[in-house]
Design an enzyme around this catalytic site. Sequence first.
Site, PDB file in Angstrom:
ATOM      1  CE  LYS A 189     -28.038 -11.735  24.030  1.00 46.78           C
ATOM      2  NZ  LYS A 189     -26.858 -12.580  23.673  1.00 46.78           N
ATOM      3  CD  GLU A 263     -39.407 -24.863  23.275  1.00 46.35           C
ATOM      4  OE1 GLU A 263     -38.974 -25.986  23.638  1.00 46.35           O
ATOM      5  OE2 GLU A 263     -40.593 -24.670  22.980  1.00 46.35           O
ATOM      6  CB  CYS A 298     -32.419 -28.881  22.976  1.00 42.81           C
ATOM      7  SG  CYS A 298     -33.419 -28.230  21.651  1.00 42.81           S
ATOM      8  CD  GLU A 400     -28.780 -29.928  26.650  1.00 49.18           C
ATOM      9  OE1 GLU A 400     -28.644 -28.852  27.236  1.00 49.18           O
ATOM     10  OE2 GLU A 400     -29.663 -30.138  25.792  1.00 49.18           O
TER      11      GLU A 400
HETATM   12  P1  NAI Z   1     -27.016 -19.828  27.354  1.00 51.10           P
HETATM   13  O1  NAI Z   1     -28.356 -20.337  27.751  1.00 51.10           O
HETATM   14  O2  NAI Z   1     -26.208 -19.181  28.430  1.00 51.10           O
HETATM   15  O3  NAI Z   1     -27.195 -18.760  26.163  1.00 51.10           O
HETATM   16  C1  NAI Z   1     -28.321 -18.683  25.331  1.00 51.10           C
HETATM   17  C2  NAI Z   1     -28.689 -17.216  25.120  1.00 51.10           C
HETATM   18  O4  NAI Z   1     -29.006 -16.622  26.369  1.00 51.10           O
HETATM   19  C3  NAI Z   1     -27.561 -16.373  24.517  1.00 51.10           C
HETATM   20  O5  NAI Z   1     -28.121 -15.429  23.636  1.00 51.10           O
HETATM   21  C4  NAI Z   1     -27.002 -15.655  25.734  1.00 51.10           C
HETATM   22  O6  NAI Z   1     -26.371 -14.437  25.431  1.00 51.10           O
HETATM   23  C5  NAI Z   1     -28.261 -15.425  26.536  1.00 51.10           C
HETATM   24  N1  NAI Z   1     -28.014 -15.173  27.959  1.00 51.10           N
HETATM   25  C6  NAI Z   1     -27.058 -15.739  28.739  1.00 51.10           C
HETATM   26  N2  NAI Z   1     -27.138 -15.246  29.992  1.00 51.10           N
HETATM   27  C7  NAI Z   1     -28.153 -14.360  30.008  1.00 51.10           C
HETATM   28  C8  NAI Z   1     -28.727 -13.528  30.999  1.00 51.10           C
HETATM   29  N3  NAI Z   1     -28.236 -13.484  32.255  1.00 51.10           N
HETATM   30  N4  NAI Z   1     -29.777 -12.734  30.668  1.00 51.10           N
HETATM   31  C9  NAI Z   1     -30.273 -12.762  29.416  1.00 51.10           C
HETATM   32  N5  NAI Z   1     -29.765 -13.516  28.429  1.00 51.10           N
HETATM   33  C10 NAI Z   1     -28.723 -14.319  28.707  1.00 51.10           C
HETATM   34  O7  NAI Z   1     -26.249 -21.026  26.686  1.00 51.10           O
HETATM   35  P2  NAI Z   1     -24.693 -21.147  26.302  1.00 51.10           P
HETATM   36  O8  NAI Z   1     -23.888 -20.517  27.389  1.00 51.10           O
HETATM   37  O9  NAI Z   1     -24.533 -20.659  24.921  1.00 51.10           O
HETATM   38  O10 NAI Z   1     -24.477 -22.723  26.269  1.00 51.10           O
HETATM   39  C11 NAI Z   1     -24.302 -23.475  27.469  1.00 51.10           C
HETATM   40  C12 NAI Z   1     -25.070 -24.777  27.414  1.00 51.10           C
HETATM   41  O11 NAI Z   1     -26.442 -24.505  27.263  1.00 51.10           O
HETATM   42  C13 NAI Z   1     -24.752 -25.703  26.247  1.00 51.10           C
HETATM   43  O12 NAI Z   1     -23.673 -26.518  26.492  1.00 51.10           O
HETATM   44  C14 NAI Z   1     -26.021 -26.514  26.142  1.00 51.10           C
HETATM   45  O13 NAI Z   1     -26.007 -27.574  27.048  1.00 51.10           O
HETATM   46  C15 NAI Z   1     -27.085 -25.541  26.549  1.00 51.10           C
HETATM   47  N6  NAI Z   1     -27.767 -24.975  25.358  1.00 51.10           N
HETATM   48  C16 NAI Z   1     -28.965 -25.511  25.007  1.00 51.10           C
HETATM   49  C17 NAI Z   1     -29.603 -25.058  23.877  1.00 51.10           C
HETATM   50  C18 NAI Z   1     -30.913 -25.615  23.448  1.00 51.10           C
HETATM   51  O14 NAI Z   1     -31.204 -25.669  22.277  1.00 51.10           O
HETATM   52  N7  NAI Z   1     -31.776 -26.006  24.349  1.00 51.10           N
HETATM   53  C19 NAI Z   1     -29.035 -24.013  23.014  1.00 51.10           C
HETATM   54  C20 NAI Z   1     -27.784 -23.486  23.514  1.00 51.10           C
HETATM   55  C21 NAI Z   1     -27.189 -23.978  24.635  1.00 51.10           C
END
Ligand code: NAI
Length: 498
Positions: A189, A263, A298, A400
Amino acid sequence: MNQPHSALDTALKHAMRLSGQHLYAGRLQAPLGGKTFPVSSPATRQPVGMAADGDERDVTAAVDAAVAAKSDWAAMSPRARGQILQKAAASLAEHTEEIATMLALETGKAIRTESRVEANVLADCFEFYGGLGSELKGETIPFAPNMLVFTQREPIGVVAVILPWNAPLMLMAFKIAPALVAGNTVVIKSAEEAPLSTLFVVDLLNRTLPPGTINILSGFGPTCGGPLIADPRIGKVTFTGSVETGKIIARAAADRLIPATLELGGKSPMIVMEDADLERAVAGAVAGMRFTRQGQSCTAASRMFVHRSLCEEFVARMSNVVNAMVMGDPLDERTDIGTIISAAQLDRVRSYVDIGRQMPGVQTLQLSSMPEASELKDGFFVQPTVFVGVSNDDRLAREEIFGPVTCVIPFDDYEEVISMANDSDYGLAATIWTKDLRRALDATQRLQAGFVQVNQNIVAQPGLSYGGIKLSGLGKEASMEAMLDHFTQKKTVLISRE
Ligand code: NAI
Ligand code: MG
């Protein structure tokens, strides 16, 4: 026409061809609910294409395809699977320029400093894991003289892969290459902010891999990611993203009692001791903070602990380097720094910058300069920002931010800095800069992080186990152990000789 322009034209043509589609069962597929959403450039805000807005029906169809492909793929010899992955790696390497251009277009990551680098890591990762097929070994166990006892590794089955947008291609490769070589099939996804570059890469891989082994859906978290991890045929989930969503995924995995690799975030410390080579430390700080990626990493070195005696000079030198960096059009070869991914992330980053500006006693340095081109005026650009004099207890040092914002925190004493570095909810990466070998070794033992470096700050690489502790997540990626531990299940076999 010069090379960059032809890559842009080709990337746009591919974006058009892939627009509004998923890919499963070996071919592009329209969303069953008929819905799509727009994808636009975060730099120019111009449309790039459309993405399929997947829901439960698409999930069921994609998992059907992955289930149908699973037995034949698992039955192949591991080396044969690896050879297919290496063939796929060669085709990715041939298309690096188009892949990088597509990534730069939809994520705003600068082509020279980020997108091309990531496209190369993608191909390298498939090459690396393609060579590991024959390492899927078990053990023989000298249990009893009248028995042959051994373990064997088997694929788990269908793996759900939930991707973020910050390094979508590299992180996709870290997840799917080991899953596939270990004999699993995958349903991905993509992140709603970066659906087309991942779809493009899957479309390329799909030309080499048997139909149904690799499947990708685009859509939103709750409506597409949620149903995917809830599908009873999924045997494992691997995720990179926020801590909040990571916990939702861990709970869903717990309900089904399936393993999850997570991660998550970081607030990684970088410690500059009084005897550090300042020039190298400054270069390491700029690279470690991922200013070229607008800090959207991250692993970003977002807490810089600098010995008080060096602090002023460190800040001055780092500011000079970042001031000389060019922020601008991600597709321009001269650009060092591209954009933030989205309006939502830009707001989030700005809100943290405002917090810092209002803090008494904190010096705020805003570096480089906003691009002047009129076509970039609505782009999601923000100036790299350094806060000097923040305390490790302040929100800016604890949460973060995921933007080009770092804190410089002066310290006087080694014990004090180790305890500040460890005083964090996160534990992803850490670096220490010193010429004192004893101290360096002591710090590597005591720093609470999954990835610790001395006098350098390189990024995750195929071959090195990568992953955090504490709220930074569960499990490792990028290495052979990651493949063995996270994408296989072990069976113990006992054969009687009697
Ligand atoms: P997110 O963690 O909500 O999204 C990442 C993935 O998870 C996307 O594909 C999203 O569609 C999916 N997702 C979201 N809710 C879900 C659910 N209930 N069930 C299954 N899949 C789901 O992150 P987002 O909203 O893009 O960014 C928010 C914050 O997260 C950023 O500001 C940052 O701090 C952090 N982040 C950290 C990352 C890392 O590399 N560790 C990468 C992206 C975001
Ligand atoms: Mg989210």
